[in-house]
Write a protein that holds these residues in place. Structure first.
Motif, PDB file in Angstrom:
ATOM      1  N   UNK A   1     128.917   6.559   6.998  1.00 39.88           N
ATOM      2  CA  UNK A   1     129.003   7.596   8.028  1.00 39.88           C
ATOM      3  C   UNK A   1     128.802   7.047   9.443  1.00 39.88           C
ATOM      4  N   UNK A   2     128.877   5.717   9.589  1.00 42.57           N
ATOM      5  CA  UNK A   2     128.880   5.105  10.914  1.00 42.57           C
ATOM      6  C   UNK A   2     127.544   5.094  11.634  1.00 42.57           C
ATOM      7  N   UNK A   3     126.456   5.358  10.917  1.00 43.38           N
ATOM      8  CA  UNK A   3     125.140   5.408  11.565  1.00 43.38           C
ATOM      9  C   UNK A   3     124.635   4.007  11.913  1.00 43.38           C
ATOM     10  N   UNK A   4     125.022   3.013  11.106  1.00 47.39           N
ATOM     11  CA  UNK A   4     124.557   1.648  11.364  1.00 47.39           C
ATOM     12  C   UNK A   4     125.022   1.142  12.722  1.00 47.39           C
TER      13      UNK A   4
ATOM     14  N   UNK B   1     123.457  -0.251  18.253  1.00 51.40           N
ATOM     15  CA  UNK B   1     123.587  -0.055  19.698  1.00 51.40           C
ATOM     16  C   UNK B   1     122.254   0.359  20.313  1.00 51.40           C
ATOM     17  N   UNK B   2     121.553   1.269  19.649  1.00 57.23           N
ATOM     18  CA  UNK B   2     120.269   1.757  20.162  1.00 57.23           C
ATOM     19  C   UNK B   2     119.227   0.639  20.229  1.00 57.23           C
ATOM     20  N   UNK B   3     119.207  -0.206  19.199  1.00 54.60           N
ATOM     21  CA  UNK B   3     118.193  -1.267  19.126  1.00 54.60           C
ATOM     22  C   UNK B   3     118.647  -2.581  19.742  1.00 54.60           C
ATOM     23  N   UNK B   4     119.853  -2.590  20.305  1.00 58.66           N
ATOM     24  CA  UNK B   4     120.418  -3.822  20.867  1.00 58.66           C
ATOM     25  C   UNK B   4     119.500  -4.497  21.890  1.00 58.66           C
TER      26      UNK B   4
ATOM     27  N   UNK C   1     120.588 -10.904  17.048  1.00 60.28           N
ATOM     28  CA  UNK C   1     121.815 -10.176  17.330  1.00 60.28           C
ATOM     29  C   UNK C   1     121.645  -8.704  16.923  1.00 60.28           C
ATOM     30  N   UNK C   2     122.311  -7.776  17.627  1.00 59.96           N
ATOM     31  CA  UNK C   2     122.215  -6.352  17.276  1.00 59.96           C
ATOM     32  C   UNK C   2     122.647  -6.047  15.843  1.00 59.96           C
ATOM     33  N   UNK C   3     123.499  -6.910  15.261  1.00 56.58           N
ATOM     34  CA  UNK C   3     123.985  -6.685  13.896  1.00 56.58           C
ATOM     35  C   UNK C   3     122.858  -6.648  12.857  1.00 56.58           C
ATOM     36  N   UNK C   4     121.726  -7.255  13.183  1.00 59.51           N
ATOM     37  CA  UNK C   4     120.633  -7.328  12.203  1.00 59.51           C
ATOM     38  C   UNK C   4     119.632  -6.192  12.376  1.00 59.51           C
TER      39      UNK C   4
ATOM     40  N   UNK D   1     114.720  -3.381  10.707  1.00 61.64           N
ATOM     41  CA  UNK D   1     113.979  -2.153  10.419  1.00 61.64           C
ATOM     42  C   UNK D   1     113.447  -2.136   8.987  1.00 61.64           C
ATOM     43  N   UNK D   2     114.297  -2.550   8.047  1.00 62.90           N
ATOM     44  CA  UNK D   2     113.889  -2.587   6.633  1.00 62.90           C
ATOM     45  C   UNK D   2     112.728  -3.549   6.443  1.00 62.90           C
TER      46      UNK D   2
END
Length: 318
Positions: free
Chosen positions: A196-199, A204-207, A216-219, A224-225
């Motif tokens: 659902x595109x939340x990732x 973006x929010x945590x970038x 990198x923002x990708x992680x 968070x986990x």
């Protein structure tokens, strides 16, 4: 509505087989280790091992018994550390330093295998966590104000071998259920967030925060986990990302450097808070140390790239 439900069920069907497989892999490692440590504790072998490290702890201003707590944490989890600390006559200040060391270095066997599976050197991770623990202890010993009071000591009750094994069996069964439920839940959540595109929104929010940490923002989701449920329970998603190639090796390694120092920032500090330890001192020193470690590691990668630049292959016309 039907389409929405179908997408949700599709995520569940995709996640469960991976979650079950990872849970079985995880338990194959954790249960033998848990049994081995239980026997070490019962036959009083851990105090013998820790006696060799006692002089090292006295050098950094801690009681000799701190070695027993640290060695126990390496083989076990935070619950065992808390149970042990509650039987020792440590001051609040000493307990805070020990808690920080154990939050960095605990459950070595299982967590090191997870870190290795996701792209980092097992030996490197062990060295990093041990050295990081002592750096944190020395830093806190210099920075912490005097704290009056002693930790509340509890009386430990010795159990027979049969009772010890029964207790281990009961706790292991509960652990099996917990691992399957937590890993399955995390895997389903990850698939739903992707579907659902939340990732992307989360990244973006945590970038800005990720870039501050040298990541990198990708992680962002993996970060968070790791900082909520920890390395062990978050292993399923971390290994899934590594296996499917969603992260390049360097970024996975940098994330591991961060999580090796700073992970499980939700549950574990709260457990120590119940004992009366200040939570902020258990969280922020590890976050700062993790950030420093990642930037040093990123700098090493940069130097390696300059010394051994990638070879460019030019087209040759025939």
């Amino acid at each position: 509505m039907a389409s929405y439900s179908a997408r949700v069920m599709g995520c569940v069907r995709k996640a469960l087989p991976v979650a079950i497989k990872t849970s079985i892999w995880f338990l194959k490692i954790m249960l033998p280790v848990s049994l081995f440590v239980t026997l070490l504790s019962y036959f009083n072998i851990l105090p013998y091992i820790s006696s060799f490290a006692s002089p090292l702890f006295t050098l950094i201003g801690l009681p000799g018994d701190a070695a027993l707590v640290f060695v126990t944490s390496i083989f076990t989890n935070i619950y065992t550390v808390i149970a042990l600390l509650s039987t020792l006559d440590f001051s609040v200040r000493e307990s805070l330093i020990m808690a920080t060391m154990c939050l960095i270095s605990h459950n070595f066997v299982v967590e090191t295998i997870v870190l290795q599976k996701t792209g980092s050197s097992a030996v490197g991770m062990v060295i990093l966590r041990v050295v990081g623990s002592f750096v944190a202890a020395i830093g806190l010993n210099l920075l912490l104000p005097e704290m009056s009071g002693k930790m509340m000591a509890e009386i430990s009750v010795a159990l027979g071998l049969g009772e010890t094994m029964l207790h281990w069996l009961e706790s292991s069964l509960l652990l099996c259920v917990k691992i399957v439920l937590v890993i399955s839940g995390l895997m389903i959540l990850q698939r739903l967030l992707e579907e659902f595109g939340v990732l992307k929104i989360l990244s973006t929010m945590l970038s800005p925060l990720m870039r501050l940490f040298g990541l990198k923002p990708d992680v962002a989701f993996l970060w968070l986990v790791g900082n909520t449920v920890g390395l062990a329970y978050g292993s399923a998603i971390m290994m899934d990302y590594a296996k499917t190639g969603k992260l390049v090796h360097q970024e996975a390694d940098l994330l591991n450097y961060h999580l090796a120092i700073s992970h499980s920032q939700l549950e574990d500090p709260l457990l120590f808070a119940v004992m009366g330890l200040p939570v902020m001192w258990l969280i922020f020193p590890r976050v700062v140390l993790a950030m420093i470690v990642v930037w040093i590691r990123r700098g090493i990668y940069g130097l390696q790239a300059r010394v051994h630049p990638p070879i460019k292959v030019e087209n040759i016309s025939l």
